[in-house]
Scaffold this motif. Sequence first.
Motif, PDB file in Angstrom:
ATOM      1  N   PRO A 256       0.814  -1.235   0.000  1.00 20.38           N
ATOM      2  CA  PRO A 256       0.000   0.000   0.000  1.00 20.38           C
ATOM      3  C   PRO A 256       0.836   1.268   0.000  1.00 20.38           C
ATOM      4  N   ILE A 257       2.029   1.222   0.647  1.00 19.68           N
ATOM      5  CA  ILE A 257       2.898   2.412   0.624  1.00 19.68           C
ATOM      6  C   ILE A 257       3.307   2.731  -0.804  1.00 19.68           C
ATOM      7  N   SER A 261       2.001   6.026  -2.771  1.00 22.91           N
ATOM      8  CA  SER A 261       3.071   6.943  -3.182  1.00 22.91           C
ATOM      9  C   SER A 261       2.982   7.240  -4.664  1.00 22.91           C
ATOM     10  N   GLN A 262       2.749   6.210  -5.472  1.00 17.80           N
ATOM     11  CA  GLN A 262       2.613   6.423  -6.915  1.00 17.80           C
ATOM     12  C   GLN A 262       1.389   7.286  -7.238  1.00 17.80           C
ATOM     13  N   THR A 263       0.290   7.000  -6.525  1.00 16.70           N
ATOM     14  CA  THR A 263      -0.927   7.777  -6.779  1.00 16.70           C
ATOM     15  C   THR A 263      -0.738   9.235  -6.390  1.00 16.70           C
ATOM     16  N   LEU A 264      -0.149   9.468  -5.218  1.00 19.13           N
ATOM     17  CA  LEU A 264       0.072  10.841  -4.772  1.00 19.13           C
ATOM     18  C   LEU A 264       1.051  11.572  -5.690  1.00 19.13           C
ATOM     19  N   GLY A 265       2.084  10.909  -6.126  1.00 24.97           N
ATOM     20  CA  GLY A 265       3.047  11.523  -7.055  1.00 24.97           C
ATOM     21  C   GLY A 265       2.399  11.896  -8.365  1.00 24.97           C
ATOM     22  N   TRP A 266       1.554  10.994  -8.877  1.00 24.28           N
ATOM     23  CA  TRP A 266       0.857  11.300 -10.146  1.00 24.28           C
ATOM     24  C   TRP A 266      -0.091  12.488  -9.967  1.00 24.28           C
ATOM     25  N   THR A 267      -0.793  12.515  -8.807  1.00 23.31           N
ATOM     26  CA  THR A 267      -1.741  13.621  -8.561  1.00 23.31           C
ATOM     27  C   THR A 267      -1.021  14.952  -8.474  1.00 23.31           C
ATOM     28  N   LEU A 268       0.106  14.988  -7.785  1.00 27.18           N
ATOM     29  CA  LEU A 268       0.835  16.239  -7.601  1.00 27.18           C
ATOM     30  C   LEU A 268       1.478  16.722  -8.896  1.00 27.18           C
ATOM     31  N   ARG A 269       1.725  15.843  -9.835  1.00 31.18           N
ATOM     32  CA  ARG A 269       2.335  16.259 -11.105  1.00 31.18           C
ATOM     33  C   ARG A 269       1.304  16.821 -12.084  1.00 31.18           C
ATOM     34  N   GLN A 270       0.029  16.645 -11.789  1.00 28.42           N
ATOM     35  CA  GLN A 270      -0.997  17.140 -12.703  1.00 28.42           C
ATOM     36  C   GLN A 270      -1.172  18.661 -12.539  1.00 28.42           C
ATOM     37  N   THR A 271      -1.350  19.366 -13.691  1.00 28.22           N
ATOM     38  CA  THR A 271      -1.592  20.820 -13.627  1.00 28.22           C
ATOM     39  C   THR A 271      -3.032  21.119 -13.222  1.00 28.22           C
ATOM     40  N   GLU A 272      -3.941  20.246 -13.672  1.00 29.90           N
ATOM     41  CA  GLU A 272      -5.335  20.391 -13.271  1.00 29.90           C
ATOM     42  C   GLU A 272      -5.722  19.176 -12.438  1.00 29.90           C
ATOM     43  N   ARG A 273      -5.874  19.377 -11.165  1.00 26.10           N
ATOM     44  CA  ARG A 273      -6.183  18.281 -10.249  1.00 26.10           C
ATOM     45  C   ARG A 273      -7.691  18.171 -10.058  1.00 26.10           C
ATOM     46  N   VAL A 287      -2.369   6.480   5.406  1.00 22.92           N
ATOM     47  CA  VAL A 287      -2.121   5.039   5.181  1.00 22.92           C
ATOM     48  C   VAL A 287      -0.627   4.745   5.224  1.00 22.92           C
ATOM     49  N   ILE A 288       0.177   5.614   4.570  1.00 26.88           N
ATOM     50  CA  ILE A 288       1.634   5.425   4.584  1.00 26.88           C
ATOM     51  C   ILE A 288       2.163   5.486   6.010  1.00 26.88           C
ATOM     52  N   THR A 293       4.399   2.800  10.679  1.00 18.29           N
ATOM     53  CA  THR A 293       4.306   2.573  12.133  1.00 18.29           C
ATOM     54  C   THR A 293       4.245   1.083  12.443  1.00 18.29           C
ATOM     55  N   ALA A 294       3.480   0.342  11.637  1.00 21.62           N
ATOM     56  CA  ALA A 294       3.388  -1.104  11.838  1.00 21.62           C
ATOM     57  C   ALA A 294       4.747  -1.775  11.631  1.00 21.62           C
ATOM     58  N   LEU A 295       5.471  -1.323  10.578  1.00 24.17           N
ATOM     59  CA  LEU A 295       6.810  -1.883  10.352  1.00 24.17           C
ATOM     60  C   LEU A 295       7.735  -1.570  11.520  1.00 24.17           C
ATOM     61  N   ASN A 296       7.667  -0.366  12.023  1.00 24.95           N
ATOM     62  CA  ASN A 296       8.501   0.032  13.147  1.00 24.95           C
ATOM     63  C   ASN A 296       8.153  -0.768  14.397  1.00 24.95           C
ATOM     64  N   TYR A 297       6.846  -1.016  14.601  1.00 25.91           N
ATOM     65  CA  TYR A 297       6.409  -1.809  15.753  1.00 25.91           C
ATOM     66  C   TYR A 297       6.945  -3.240  15.653  1.00 25.91           C
ATOM     67  N   MET A 298       6.919  -3.776  14.445  1.00 30.95           N
ATOM     68  CA  MET A 298       7.426  -5.132  14.256  1.00 30.95           C
ATOM     69  C   MET A 298       8.920  -5.202  14.581  1.00 30.95           C
ATOM     70  N   MET A 299       9.690  -4.228  14.098  1.00 30.40           N
ATOM     71  CA  MET A 299      11.124  -4.231  14.375  1.00 30.40           C
ATOM     72  C   MET A 299      11.408  -3.981  15.853  1.00 30.40           C
ATOM     73  N   GLN A 300      10.592  -3.143  16.517  1.00 31.57           N
ATOM     74  CA  GLN A 300      10.763  -2.905  17.942  1.00 31.57           C
ATOM     75  C   GLN A 300      10.457  -4.173  18.737  1.00 31.57           C
ATOM     76  N   SER A 301       9.444  -4.922  18.287  1.00 30.97           N
ATOM     77  CA  SER A 301       9.117  -6.186  18.943  1.00 30.97           C
ATOM     78  C   SER A 301      10.267  -7.171  18.818  1.00 30.97           C
ATOM     79  N   TYR A 302      10.893  -7.195  17.657  1.00 32.73           N
ATOM     80  CA  TYR A 302      12.040  -8.082  17.467  1.00 32.73           C
ATOM     81  C   TYR A 302      13.191  -7.681  18.387  1.00 32.73           C
ATOM     82  N   LYS A 303      13.373  -6.380  18.566  1.00 28.67           N
ATOM     83  CA  LYS A 303      14.415  -5.895  19.471  1.00 28.67           C
ATOM     84  C   LYS A 303      14.130  -6.331  20.901  1.00 28.67           C
ATOM     85  N   ASN A 304      12.861  -6.239  21.308  1.00 27.77           N
ATOM     86  CA  ASN A 304      12.500  -6.677  22.662  1.00 27.77           C
ATOM     87  C   ASN A 304      12.723  -8.172  22.846  1.00 27.77           C
TER      88      ASN A 304
END
Length: 461
Positions: A256-257, A261-273, A287-288, A293-304
């Motif tokens: 989803p990231i 990201s692709q959708t937001l990049g395409w939207t921002l490049r348009q002159t008429e949105r 969503v990003i 945050t979920a990825l960070n939580y997973m890595m923090q759990s692994y650290k614990n």
Amino acid sequence: MSSPNKSKPKGERKSEHKPEFWVLIASLIAILPLCFVSLILLSMAELPEHLFWTLLFMVVGSFIWSLVYLQRRILFALRSISNALMSLAESDYSIRLGLCERGQILDEVVRSVNRLRDLLHAERTGAAETGALFARVVEKVDVALFAFDPHGNLCMVNERGLLLLNRSRKEVLEKSAQMLGLAACLASSDNKVLRLNLAGSASNWLIKKAQYREFGAPRELVIMSDLTAPLREKELEAWQRLVAVLRHEISNALAPIKSYSQTLGWTLRQTERHEGWEQDCIEGLAVIERQTTALNYMMQSYKNLNQLPTPVPHYFDLQPWLAEIVKQELRLPVQIFSGEPLELYGDRELLSQALVNIINNAIEASTNAQPPIISWQVLTRPGNNHTWLTLDITDFGEGVANEDNLFVPFFTTKAKGSGIGLLVCRGIIEVHGGHFNLMNKAHGQGCIARIQLPLPLSAHH
């Protein structure tokens, strides 16, 4: 050079013909009375002189012939039996005696010697075949075998042992365990893992020991199994499973990231949105943020998981501790089936953390709203006198779908799970010298989380 007779001891020369002498005496005792009676009868009879001398010659000749015949006959049989017994003593089974005359006592002796020869031959052949098979197995088995005498010197080694030492058999036999670098193995207890540096490489070895006797002398057998390859296979398998889970979790988070990201990049490049594009950007960034945050939580759990605190043990009572933990749970009334009063020795806070996590899993699995049950009993493990607490947390949910992946890092069946909780629980229990397992019930629906902890000597009140 002195003759053989002169070199023999005096006592041996005197007894050299002793058997023949006694056979001669026995023959004389048996025949002499008959000959004496015959001579008396001849002297009393009034016979012509030539007939008297003829009969006298016949009596004396018969006496001498009988004496020689009996002596040779008996001595021949005795010598044959003696030679056969000496051959058997030297493991030579080629001699088989023939019968002297049917019905004689010597024939029974000959039959007994032949039966003894057949029996010893069969046993020797069987022992030789068994010994050859054992020797072949010892040489070809994929473990290193070493046998040491009571002085610690090597007296037997197989091919795997020679390969391990990287020496020839002649170079290692009769050498001490210290010289061969095996002193730690010889001094080790049975069923222990040692890391040894042999032949220039360090490996983990499982040491097993046994005692046996060889020709009446005690021997210490050391069996060494290389654990390097099996451990590497298990390690590779664990890494492969971990990488598969990580790839799955990270791919699910990055998909989803990447899309937003692709959708937001395409939207921002348009002159008429399009209308409402600002709200789309805000939702996409949210969503990003959630995925990172979920990825960070997973890595923090692994650290614990890798930084479990060192337990600070002390004594505390089992039943009040369980009651205190159960009171904190408000979703379902967890039931406690009280057993005998016990005293535990461990880090109460760490064990509480593990038990709270296990009870939480049990409640989340109880989809039918039937509350979990906590029960315990005291067991003595076979082979020792130590008592163990077996604490069961039983739920009545759908059970575990895949028991093989229960303790794989990051593997979870929960929508918001990290896949680390059970690993942390098992780590806490294992640092207390215990065991933790999760299994489906043998009868009925549900799962049992089983905690086993060693009890102190003063556990029973």
